[in-house]
Write a protein that holds these residues in place. Structure first.
Motif, PDB file in Angstrom:
ATOM      1  N   UNK A 162      -1.827   5.879 -17.498  1.00  0.00           N
ATOM      2  CA  UNK A 162      -1.808   5.981 -16.036  1.00  0.00           C
ATOM      3  C   UNK A 162      -1.661   4.628 -15.375  1.00  0.00           C
ATOM      4  N   UNK A 163      -1.563   4.652 -14.055  1.00  0.00           N
ATOM      5  CA  UNK A 163      -1.402   3.412 -13.297  1.00  0.00           C
ATOM      6  C   UNK A 163      -2.378   3.386 -12.130  1.00  0.00           C
ATOM      7  N   UNK A 164      -2.877   2.171 -11.840  1.00  0.00           N
ATOM      8  CA  UNK A 164      -3.807   1.971 -10.731  1.00  0.00           C
ATOM      9  C   UNK A 164      -3.362   0.750  -9.955  1.00  0.00           C
ATOM     10  N   UNK A 165      -3.266   0.879  -8.624  1.00  0.00           N
ATOM     11  CA  UNK A 165      -2.900  -0.242  -7.759  1.00  0.00           C
ATOM     12  C   UNK A 165      -4.141  -0.778  -7.063  1.00  0.00           C
ATOM     13  N   UNK A 166      -4.270  -2.105  -7.030  1.00  0.00           N
ATOM     14  CA  UNK A 166      -5.347  -2.763  -6.293  1.00  0.00           C
ATOM     15  C   UNK A 166      -4.801  -3.237  -4.960  1.00  0.00           C
ATOM     16  N   UNK A 167      -5.496  -2.885  -3.893  1.00  0.00           N
ATOM     17  CA  UNK A 167      -5.080  -3.239  -2.534  1.00  0.00           C
ATOM     18  C   UNK A 167      -6.272  -3.884  -1.847  1.00  0.00           C
ATOM     19  N   UNK A 212      -0.341   5.942  -9.683  1.00  0.00           N
ATOM     20  CA  UNK A 212      -1.050   7.218  -9.756  1.00  0.00           C
ATOM     21  C   UNK A 212      -2.256   7.238  -8.831  1.00  0.00           C
ATOM     22  N   UNK A 213      -3.006   6.129  -8.846  1.00  0.00           N
ATOM     23  CA  UNK A 213      -4.187   6.038  -7.989  1.00  0.00           C
ATOM     24  C   UNK A 213      -4.268   4.646  -7.397  1.00  0.00           C
ATOM     25  N   UNK A 214      -5.073   4.511  -6.340  1.00  0.00           N
ATOM     26  CA  UNK A 214      -5.196   3.241  -5.611  1.00  0.00           C
ATOM     27  C   UNK A 214      -6.678   2.934  -5.436  1.00  0.00           C
ATOM     28  N   UNK A 215      -7.040   1.658  -5.636  1.00  0.00           N
ATOM     29  CA  UNK A 215      -8.406   1.191  -5.364  1.00  0.00           C
ATOM     30  C   UNK A 215      -8.323   0.108  -4.296  1.00  0.00           C
ATOM     31  N   UNK A 216      -9.143   0.233  -3.264  1.00  0.00           N
ATOM     32  CA  UNK A 216      -9.160  -0.735  -2.172  1.00  0.00           C
ATOM     33  C   UNK A 216     -10.379  -1.639  -2.356  1.00  0.00           C
ATOM     34  N   UNK A 223       1.516  -6.233  -3.853  1.00  0.00           N
ATOM     35  CA  UNK A 223       1.900  -7.138  -2.785  1.00  0.00           C
ATOM     36  C   UNK A 223       2.507  -6.356  -1.628  1.00  0.00           C
ATOM     37  N   UNK A 224       3.152  -5.244  -1.948  1.00  0.00           N
ATOM     38  CA  UNK A 224       3.731  -4.356  -0.939  1.00  0.00           C
ATOM     39  C   UNK A 224       3.123  -2.965  -1.118  1.00  0.00           C
ATOM     40  N   UNK A 225       2.900  -2.266  -0.027  1.00  0.00           N
ATOM     41  CA  UNK A 225       2.265  -0.953  -0.113  1.00  0.00           C
ATOM     42  C   UNK A 225       3.187   0.083  -0.757  1.00  0.00           C
ATOM     43  N   UNK A 226       4.486  -0.201  -0.823  1.00  0.00           N
ATOM     44  CA  UNK A 226       5.363   0.712  -1.560  1.00  0.00           C
ATOM     45  C   UNK A 226       5.010   0.701  -3.046  1.00  0.00           C
ATOM     46  N   UNK A 227       4.551  -0.456  -3.545  1.00  0.00           N
ATOM     47  CA  UNK A 227       4.099  -0.521  -4.930  1.00  0.00           C
ATOM     48  C   UNK A 227       2.853   0.329  -5.127  1.00  0.00           C
ATOM     49  N   UNK A 228       1.920   0.230  -4.182  1.00  0.00           N
ATOM     50  CA  UNK A 228       0.689   1.020  -4.286  1.00  0.00           C
ATOM     51  C   UNK A 228       1.007   2.515  -4.215  1.00  0.00           C
TER      52      UNK A 228
END
Length: 599
Positions: free
Chosen positions: A383-388, A558-562, A549-554
């Motif tokens: 899976x994938x997780x984006x850090x924002x 699969x999921x996002x952590x702020x 770096x861009x919200x399109x990446x986030x």
């Protein structure tokens, strides 16, 4: 599971003591016994042969006074000439052997220091600063190399000559020897005054040069930021300040050395006066021959040249000594701070592993507050997780810890069932690859640059990796294909192409877990969109952590952590977070309003 807290490492690389450096040199010399013995023997022989003509001259004087036969005088003259010739040959051989022994020592030391630096964890390099690291493997190696070619052979040979000449004076007459030895307290006092002051001053000078290098490197690496915020004057002032500090220390070193030379000249004057006075008294008392009394001041005067050579090269020798202890200090970095190189944990296949972060808290050395607090995250296998989050929220720090760079004070990071704290950095690199916006292309053929990630990869595998990274178009147009020279002096590559090469390395590395820390941030909008598509292709099937770096990446994750102030304040899918109306939703609305190309 909670990681054991570890003490903060020093803010600079270790600097060895003089005793530690001496032990290292002695250990190296024991590894080449024949070369070491030959160097010592030829040096002693050369010094003895240089002293012999003076002793023979005393015999000549006595022979003339006593009316000796001409044949004896001719024989003694022949001995003097032969001794001078053989002494010159022995001295030349000795100088060559000292240079060879020193070059071998320098090669071992340089290779060991570079290997130690390359083997250090990335966190350690960032902690001490690149200026300190580069000054050791660059400037210190250069200083020591110059010293080995010039100062060290001179000091060693001259020191042996001084010892042999001193013994020779005692051989003439013990009272003349004692008279000459009367200068030793003055020499000893001069050295006792100079050495404790000079060694710390040279180390301070080398450290100042490292600080200057750090300021220059920081300014050059961040040139775009410097220009964007108009910080040119501030950086220039820092460089000027550090340069003036190096200059002032250089003047102080020169002034100190000048005072040392004055004390050495005073010692020479004392010794010569004592020999002349004692020699005259012995001659008047008929307790010594004219030849002995004439040879003693000549022999002592002969010490002026080697002593002067020692004095005038002692400055360079001290610099070499300061560089030596710094380089040996790199070898003495604690073993647990080294990249051990155990890749036995490398997976047999590329099956993805889950990533689990539990109760992670991390604080940088000397910082009052943690940058991360009680972070809990899970990335399912594949899976994938984006850090924002805002700048300073701790995104890059968390990404580095998940990549095995650094150790949290509390909490843990697990890749599958393995705690990263149980792996050295090489082991961590076997299961986790990290890609940041700071990507370097090494000078050489493009194929060699790519094979850094997979030394055994075929040309077909390299081309497949480039194709997956979206670089096949421009690579096919290169004049020599994979053999085209890139990097410094080679094909010019823009930031998008450099990032594509880094992505191709990522593909070739085949690690099951990937960490991307704003790896497309430097590219323009068109290049970034292309790179984002390539990132998705390169990471497909791998467990992926993405610092967005861009919200399109986030949105593509699969999921996002702020993150906010080191804590996870929101966690979910893009649609869930937008619907929740929280921090991420506000960021998303602001980004859509400010980006005409936003969906």
């Amino acid at each position: 599971m909670s990681a054991t807290a570890i003490p903060a490492a020093p803010a600079t690389l270790h600097t060895a003591t003089g005793r530690e450096a001496t032990r290292w040199v002695a250990a190296h010399c024991r590894q080449v016994p024949w070369l070491t013995v030959a160097t010592v023997l030829t040096t002693v022989t050369g010094a003895a042969l240089r002293v012999l003509p003076v002793l023979v001259l005393g015999r000549v004087v006595d022979g003339v006074v006593e009316g000796g036969s001409r044949s004896i005088l001719v024989t003694l003259g022949g001995v003097m000439g032969a001794a001078a010739l053989l002494g010159a040959v022995a001295t030349a051989v000795s100088t060559w052997l000292i240079g060879r022994l020193g070059a071998d020592l320098l090669a071992r030391l340089r290779e060991g220091a570079v290997r130690a630096v390359l083997g250090m964890p990335s966190a350690r390099i960032e902690q001490v600063g690149r200026g300190d690291v580069l000054s050791r493997v660059g400037d210190d190696v250069a200083v020591l190399s110059k010293g080995i070619r010039t100062a060290i052979p001179t000091v060693f040979s001259a020191g042996v000559l001084v010892a042999i000449a001193t013994v020779g004076m005692f051989g003439l007459d013990w009272r003349l020897g004692l008279a000459g030895a009367g200068a030793l307290p003055a020499y000893a006092l001069a050295l006792r005054w100079y050495l404790p002051r000079s060694a710390p001053l040279y180390r301070k000078q080398r450290a100042a040069q490292a600080d200057r290098a750090q300021v220059l490197i920081s300014g050059l690496n961040g040139i775009d930021t410097v220009r964007a915020y108009r910080l040119e004057d501030a950086i220039r002032e820092k460089v000027t300040h550090e340069s003036w500090r190096v200059r002032e220390l250089g003047i102080e070193v020169f002034r100190l050395f000048g005072r040392f030379v004055g004390r050495e000249n005073r010692a020479e004057f004392i010794g010569l006066v004592l020999i002349l006075v004692v020699g005259y008294a012995l001659l008047e008392a008929d307790a010594a021959s004219l030849g002995e009394v004439a040879a003693a001041p000549l022999m002592f005067h002969g010490l002026f040249a080697p002593l002067g050579a020692i004095m005038f090269t002692f400055d360079e020798a001290q610099k070499s000594g300061a560089s030596l202890v710094r380089l040996v200090g790199v070898l003495g970095e604690a073993a647990e701070d080294r990249l051990v190189g155990d890749t036995s944990v490398a997976p047999a296949d590329t099956a993805p592993y889950p990533v689990t972060v539990e109760g992670l808290t991390f604080r940088y050395p000397d910082a009052e507050e943690p940058v991360l607090r009680d972070v809990d995250l899970t990335i399912p296998a594949g899976g994938s997780l984006a850090l924002v989050g805002a700048t300073g929220a701790g995104k890059s720090t968390l990404a580095a810890l998940i990549a095995g760079i650094g150790t949290p004070q509390t909490g843990s990071v697990r890749i599958g069932s393995r705690d990263l704290a149980d792996l050295d950095e090489a082991g961590a690199r076997a299961v986790v690859s990290i890609l940041t916006q700071e990507t370097h292309v090494f000078s050489g053929p493009l194929a060699d640059d790519l094979r850094l990630a997979a030394p055994g990869a075929t040309d077909a595998e390299l081309l497949d990796a480039l194709r997956m990274a979206g670089a096949d178009g421009w690579v096919d147009a290169l004049p020599d294909g994979l053999d085209t020279m890139v990097g410094e002096g080679g094909e010019r590559l823009d930031v998008t192409k450099v990032a594509q090469i880094a992505l191709a390395r990522l593909v070739l590395g085949r690690s099951p877990v990937v960490v991307l820390d704003e790896s497309t941030a430097e590219a323009g909008s068109e290049g970034a969109a292309e790179l984002e598509r390539a990132v998705l292709a390169a990471c497909r099937g791998r467990t992926t952590l993405l610092v967005a770096h861009r919200l399109t990446q986030a949105m593509a994750a699969d999921r996002i952590a702020v993150l906010d102030a080191g804590r996870v304040v929101e966690h979910g899918t893009h649609d869930e977070l937008v619907a929740a109306g929280g921090r991420y939703a506000r960021l998303w609305r602001a980004w859509r309003e400010g980006s005409p190309s936003a969906p």
